[in-house]
Design a protein around this motif. Structure first.
Motif, PDB file in Angstrom:
ATOM      1  N   ASN A   1       8.387  33.511 -30.006  1.00  0.00           N
ATOM      2  CA  ASN A   1       9.794  33.452 -29.607  1.00  0.00           C
ATOM      3  C   ASN A   1      10.416  34.839 -29.460  1.00  0.00           C
ATOM      4  O   ASN A   1      11.635  34.997 -29.529  1.00  0.00           O
ATOM      5  CB  ASN A   1      10.585  32.637 -30.639  1.00  0.00           C
ATOM      6  CG  ASN A   1      10.220  31.169 -30.610  1.00  0.00           C
ATOM      7  OD1 ASN A   1      10.729  30.404 -29.794  1.00  0.00           O
ATOM      8  ND2 ASN A   1       9.315  30.774 -31.495  1.00  0.00           N
ATOM      9  N   SER A   2       9.564  35.838 -29.262  1.00  0.00           N
ATOM     10  CA  SER A   2      10.026  37.209 -29.070  1.00  0.00           C
ATOM     11  C   SER A   2       9.621  37.703 -27.679  1.00  0.00           C
ATOM     12  O   SER A   2       9.083  36.948 -26.864  1.00  0.00           O
ATOM     13  CB  SER A   2       9.421  38.124 -30.145  1.00  0.00           C
ATOM     14  OG  SER A   2       8.035  38.308 -29.919  1.00  0.00           O
TER      15      SER A   2
ATOM     16  N   VAL B   1       4.174  31.814 -39.768  1.00  0.00           N
ATOM     17  CA  VAL B   1       5.453  32.504 -39.560  1.00  0.00           C
ATOM     18  C   VAL B   1       5.297  33.599 -38.503  1.00  0.00           C
ATOM     19  O   VAL B   1       6.146  33.745 -37.610  1.00  0.00           O
ATOM     20  CB  VAL B   1       5.968  33.096 -40.890  1.00  0.00           C
ATOM     21  CG1 VAL B   1       7.189  33.979 -40.647  1.00  0.00           C
ATOM     22  CG2 VAL B   1       6.301  31.984 -41.873  1.00  0.00           C
ATOM     23  N   LEU B   2       4.204  34.354 -38.575  1.00  0.00           N
ATOM     24  CA  LEU B   2       3.957  35.420 -37.605  1.00  0.00           C
ATOM     25  C   LEU B   2       3.839  34.856 -36.193  1.00  0.00           C
ATOM     26  O   LEU B   2       4.388  35.415 -35.230  1.00  0.00           O
ATOM     27  CB  LEU B   2       2.684  36.182 -37.987  1.00  0.00           C
ATOM     28  CG  LEU B   2       2.303  37.370 -37.089  1.00  0.00           C
ATOM     29  CD1 LEU B   2       3.397  38.434 -37.112  1.00  0.00           C
ATOM     30  CD2 LEU B   2       0.967  37.964 -37.534  1.00  0.00           C
TER      31      LEU B   2
ATOM     32  N   LEU C   1       5.148  32.072 -35.005  1.00  0.00           N
ATOM     33  CA  LEU C   1       6.454  31.604 -34.539  1.00  0.00           C
ATOM     34  C   LEU C   1       7.337  32.773 -34.113  1.00  0.00           C
ATOM     35  O   LEU C   1       8.057  32.687 -33.106  1.00  0.00           O
ATOM     36  CB  LEU C   1       7.133  30.801 -35.647  1.00  0.00           C
ATOM     37  CG  LEU C   1       6.534  29.413 -35.924  1.00  0.00           C
ATOM     38  CD1 LEU C   1       7.147  28.813 -37.182  1.00  0.00           C
ATOM     39  CD2 LEU C   1       6.776  28.479 -34.732  1.00  0.00           C
ATOM     40  N   ILE C   2       7.289  33.856 -34.869  1.00  0.00           N
ATOM     41  CA  ILE C   2       8.096  35.035 -34.530  1.00  0.00           C
ATOM     42  C   ILE C   2       7.649  35.626 -33.194  1.00  0.00           C
ATOM     43  O   ILE C   2       8.468  35.913 -32.309  1.00  0.00           O
ATOM     44  CB  ILE C   2       8.002  36.087 -35.650  1.00  0.00           C
ATOM     45  CG1 ILE C   2       8.703  35.576 -36.918  1.00  0.00           C
ATOM     46  CG2 ILE C   2       8.625  37.406 -35.192  1.00  0.00           C
ATOM     47  CD1 ILE C   2       8.529  36.488 -38.116  1.00  0.00           C
ATOM     48  N   ILE C   3       6.334  35.813 -33.047  1.00  0.00           N
ATOM     49  CA  ILE C   3       5.816  36.424 -31.819  1.00  0.00           C
ATOM     50  C   ILE C   3       6.068  35.528 -30.617  1.00  0.00           C
ATOM     51  O   ILE C   3       6.474  35.993 -29.541  1.00  0.00           O
ATOM     52  CB  ILE C   3       4.308  36.720 -31.970  1.00  0.00           C
ATOM     53  CG1 ILE C   3       4.093  37.815 -33.025  1.00  0.00           C
ATOM     54  CG2 ILE C   3       3.712  37.146 -30.636  1.00  0.00           C
ATOM     55  CD1 ILE C   3       2.637  38.120 -33.287  1.00  0.00           C
TER      56      ILE C   3
END
Length: 448
Positions: free
Chosen positions: A47-48, A40-41, A43-45
């Motif tokens: 796409n940020s 999850v981390l 994927l967040i990073i």
């Protein structure tokens, strides 16, 4: 003969096996949560606003050594080829233990999960090939992506939603996943080896022979002085890994081969390796599992699962591509049907049946759970398409979504079954004769 060295009785053996399964489930629950968090981390990073820094770090090359003796490897490949070798070392220990002291030592018990695993590998590969048939030869290289089952994730989900499921069901999943891993490892070794360098491969096998000799000949020494293994066996193991990496065979295979050399049974211990005196394999499992579950696999997932999908339009484009569809359908549909049908066919033979206590609806739930490919699937995607390539990103989207759907379907079915089994669990804990072993393990009916 002392109590320590006396062979285990059948009830003791069954009880010890159940305790081993429960211990594995507890450990994989923690590992699965860490793996999920790292994914999850990532994927967040990815796409940020930190995405460029994330991909830059993954593609940064590290230099080991100096001058003409220096050697370079990217951070991403170090995670996939290096850290993941620890995971495969643990998988190798589990494989050997299953063959020596677990379900796979008895051909009659091993036949059903082995055939189930083969069905769960073959059909997803066929489905993927059919869906990507017109998408070009590069897409076809990913045929092996949906064949793998992630042991950590599958057992973690089962441990959370299947607290009251029969031991036979949990044992079946562990055995199936272990065999599945063995097949996936063979596929990586034989189908994803490029530019084979025989001299390096020979050096790897020489190092492996030295490692095996020391592990077997001086098992008692390493058992008594565990730190000695870090100073003697570990450096040799690292050399074997490096030689395997340079040979063209994927370096994670070295982890499996090294594990196969570790003795499961302690000399003078119980006849099935489950007695008070642990074999070297079990000691290594205790020492390396936290490193694998807590560091190696989450770090690999962090650097491999990060995919920049490019917003909603990019996600839709990726999901609807033949590669992602082939992976998702292979994991969700192929695994479920392949395992179920293969099991049904093999149980048509005289004398072959499902393990006692396992019902067909339970088996279907396990087959769905086996669709969580993840760790090994991510690795095969990188080997098929190249780390960070457009097809690799599409493949990883398919892996993530396919694994998620498979998990949700399995949770829905097995969660319902778990509630029905809760009443039976109380009966399994009854110890009327006070011998410290639940009475169910002393019942001959529990032996199958």
């Amino acid at each position: 003969m002392t109590a320590e060295t006396a062979p285990l009785t059948a009830p003791q053996r069954r009880y010890r096996e159940s305790l081993w399964i429960e211990r594995i489930l507890r450990r994989e629950t923690v590992g699965g949560m860490l793996l999920l968090g790292a994914t999850v981390l990532a994927l967040i990073i990815a796409n940020s606003g930190w995405g460029l820094g994330y991909f830059g770090l993954r593609d940064t090359y590290l230099t080991i050594g100096f001058g003409d003796l220096s050697w370079q490897i990217s951070v991403g490949h170090l995670a996939a080829d290096g850290l993941l070798a620890i995971f495969f070392f643990l998988a190798g220990l589990e494989l050997k233990r299953e063959f020596i002291a677990g379900e796979l030592r008895d051909p009659r018990k091993a036949l059903v999960p082995v055939v189930a695993a083969v069905g769960g590998v073959a059909l997803p590969a066929v489905i993927y090939l059919l869906i990507t048939l017109d998408d070009g030869p590069q897409a076809l290289r990913g045929w092996a992506i949906p064949v793998a089952t992630d042991i950590a994730f599958a057992l973690a989900v089962l441990a959370v939603v299947g607290t009251s499921l029969p031991l036979a069901l949990r044992t079946f999943l562990l055995t199936l996943a272990v065999v599945d891993d063995l097949i996936a490892i063979a596929i990586i070794a034989f189908f994803y080896t490029t530019d084979l360098a025989p001299a390096w491969l020979l050096a790897a096998f020489v190092g492996l022979a030295v490692y095996a000799f020391l592990a077997q000949r001086f098992q008692e020494f390493f058992r008594a002085r565990e730190t000695a293994a870090w100073f003697i066996l570990l450096p040799i193991g690292l050399l074997v890994w490096f030689f395997m990496y340079e040979s063209g065979v994927h370096a994670t295979v070295a982890g499996v081969l090294l594990a196969f050399t570790i003795p499961v049974r302690a000399r003078g211990g119980d006849d099935d390796g489950l007695g008070p005196r642990m074999g070297l394999a079990e000691i290594f499992e205790h020492r390396y599992r936290p490193l694998s579950a807590g560091v190696a696999v989450p770090v690999f997932a962090f650097f491999s699962a990060g995919v920049a999908v490019g917003g909603w339009d990019g996600l839709v484009e990726a999901v609807t591509s033949p590669v992602a569809l082939g992976i998702m359908v292979g994991l969700v549909v192929g695994k479920t049907i392949g395992i179920t049908v293969a099991t049904w066919l093999i149980t048509r033979l005289p004398g072959v049946s499902l393990p006692r206590g396992v019902r067909w609806v339970d088996l279907i739930g396990l087959a769905m759970l086996a669709g969580m490919g993840f760790t090994v699937s991510l690795l095969i995607s990188e080997l098929s398409f190249g780390q960070g390539s457009a097809l690799d990103d599409v493949g990883k989207v398919g892996i993530l979504l396919g694994s998620l759907v498979a998990a949700l379907l399995a949770v829905a079915l097995l969660g319902t079954r778990n509630r029905q089994y809760k009443r039976q669990l109380a009966d399994e804990q009854v110890d009327a004769d006070g011998d410290g072993i639940p009475d169910v393990y002393g019942d001959d009916r529990a032996s199958s």
